[in-house]
Scaffold this motif. Sequence first.
Motif, short mmCIF file in Angstrom:
data_model
loop_
_atom_site.label_atom_id
_atom_site.label_comp_id
_atom_site.label_asym_id
_atom_site.label_seq_id
_atom_site.Cartn_x
_atom_site.Cartn_y
_atom_site.Cartn_z
N ARG A 115 0.87 -1.18 0.00
CA ARG A 115 0.00 0.00 0.00
C ARG A 115 0.91 1.23 0.00
O ARG A 115 1.82 1.34 0.83
CB ARG A 115 -0.90 0.02 1.23
CG ARG A 115 -1.85 1.23 1.30
CD ARG A 115 -2.51 1.31 2.67
NE ARG A 115 -3.40 0.18 2.90
CZ ARG A 115 -4.73 0.24 2.80
NH1 ARG A 115 -5.32 1.37 2.49
NH2 ARG A 115 -5.45 -0.83 3.04
N SER A 150 1.52 5.52 0.18
CA SER A 150 1.04 6.58 1.06
C SER A 150 -0.21 7.25 0.52
O SER A 150 -0.98 7.85 1.28
CB SER A 150 2.15 7.62 1.27
OG SER A 150 2.68 8.05 0.03
N SER A 151 -0.47 7.15 -0.78
CA SER A 151 -1.67 7.73 -1.38
C SER A 151 -2.91 6.87 -1.14
O SER A 151 -4.03 7.29 -1.45
CB SER A 151 -1.47 7.87 -2.89
OG SER A 151 -1.30 6.59 -3.49
N GLY A 152 -2.70 5.65 -0.61
CA GLY A 152 -3.83 4.74 -0.42
C GLY A 152 -4.01 3.78 -1.57
O GLY A 152 -4.87 2.89 -1.51
N ARG A 153 -3.20 3.93 -2.60
CA ARG A 153 -3.30 3.00 -3.73
C ARG A 153 -2.52 1.73 -3.43
O ARG A 153 -1.53 1.75 -2.70
CB ARG A 153 -2.76 3.65 -5.01
CG ARG A 153 -3.58 4.86 -5.46
CD ARG A 153 -3.05 5.44 -6.78
NE ARG A 153 -1.68 5.94 -6.65
CZ ARG A 153 -0.96 6.38 -7.67
NH1 ARG A 153 -1.49 6.39 -8.91
NH2 ARG A 153 0.27 6.84 -7.49
N SER A 170 -7.39 1.45 -6.09
CA SER A 170 -7.57 2.58 -5.19
C SER A 170 -8.39 2.11 -3.98
O SER A 170 -9.52 1.65 -4.13
CB SER A 170 -8.31 3.72 -5.88
OG SER A 170 -8.69 4.71 -4.94
N THR A 171 -7.80 2.24 -2.78
CA THR A 171 -8.55 1.85 -1.57
C THR A 171 -9.58 2.92 -1.21
O THR A 171 -10.54 2.63 -0.48
CB THR A 171 -7.59 1.66 -0.39
OG1 THR A 171 -6.86 2.87 -0.15
CG2 THR A 171 -6.62 0.52 -0.67
N GLN A 172 -9.41 4.14 -1.71
CA GLN A 172 -10.38 5.20 -1.40
C GLN A 172 -11.71 4.95 -2.11
O GLN A 172 -12.78 5.11 -1.54
CB GLN A 172 -9.81 6.56 -1.80
CG GLN A 172 -8.60 6.97 -0.96
CD GLN A 172 -8.01 8.30 -1.38
OE1 GLN A 172 -8.38 8.86 -2.41
NE2 GLN A 172 -7.06 8.81 -0.60
#
Length: 406
Positions: free
Chosen positions: A336, A338-341, A363-365
């Motif tokens: 993972r 730092s952007s959440g990807r 993308s986890t967001q």
Amino acid sequence: MLKRISVQQLQVGMHLKEFCGSWMDHPFWRNSFVITDPQDIVRIRASAIREVWIDASKGLDVAPDVQAVSQAESDAEVDAELHRVAQAQRQVQAAPMAEELERAKKICAKSKEAVTSMFHEARMGKSVDTEAAQQLVEEISDSITRNPGAFISLARLKTADDYTYMHSVAVCALMVALAKQLGLDAEQTRQAGIAGLLHDLGKALMPMEVLNKPGKLTDEEFAIIKRHPEEGHRMLQGGSNVDPVALDVCLHHHEKVDGSGYPEGLAGEQISLFARMGAVCDVYDAITSNRPYKAGWDPAESLRKMAEWSKGHFDPTIFQAFVKSLGIYPTGSLVRLSSGRLGVVVEQSDRSLLVPKVKVFFSTQSNLRITPVLVDLSAPDCKEKIASREDPDKWKFPDLNALWIG
């Protein structure tokens, strides 16, 4: 008497000494044998090999009226060929990951055939031809020199059915990479590779129903499996010109530095450098591979677990070098950013173990797949970094391996 002849001149009964060409170009795992099957001649003629060396003192000769290279000429030819091979080895150049993956796929396939044949011959009670195995090790070593991540990562992707054979190939590659990381010389690196290739030969004599049991072994079954180092050592001793390093690693790769290993319960410096190397390489490939009774662990997670065991199990200096040879996040690791990807590691960086190249694809967001993009974390303008390892079992991406293989 050595003679070089065209493949069209081959006959059953000739002693084939050497193929004139790369080990990858001919259909056999060994070079030196007497031709007994006409189909072997058909296979040779269908390959890229155009000429071979025969030993007329050990098999049929060519007819007197057939032109062949003389003894004096053959000696000169052999010297020239050895010089050419030596020069080629010194000129092995680094290659991009994608390019080396294509070569590595072919070497993996040929290596599997070679080791399968080797194990089959061992089961039949035949002595092991360790000289023939050297060419396999040279091909693997050259691949690792060009790009370490390609072959090692591919060899990890074995099925439960071919685990026993490809495990030997993978440990060979890991031993070569570790030897290079430790700064061992060319001869020691070759010895390490041969030892890795032959370390589990004793499993050829283990009952298949125990070896491939899809569940936990009973105490009695485990006692049987624990005999494989000694069985392999005995088989290797029955061969000719067997490297003492291979004998040592075959017998002692399950020893632990705290003395709790087997078969002799050796501890610390009682275990040779090469056997301590073999212990690390053997365990890493075992826990990252799919087995009949479990799925393999993620490469980065495997290194984390091994670090927890390292005080009693592994030599800490060798383990640290092993991590450096693979990277803290080995190729194929799910991470993972730092952007959440989320992304999969596709290649290591020369700059630092912490900044590999990552193929981002989720993308986890938004909890959605995104168009895959390659992110070089070592690039000066890159603002991202790895935030954590991720468990592939949690995400269950069906194409995770395909993403980094390309």
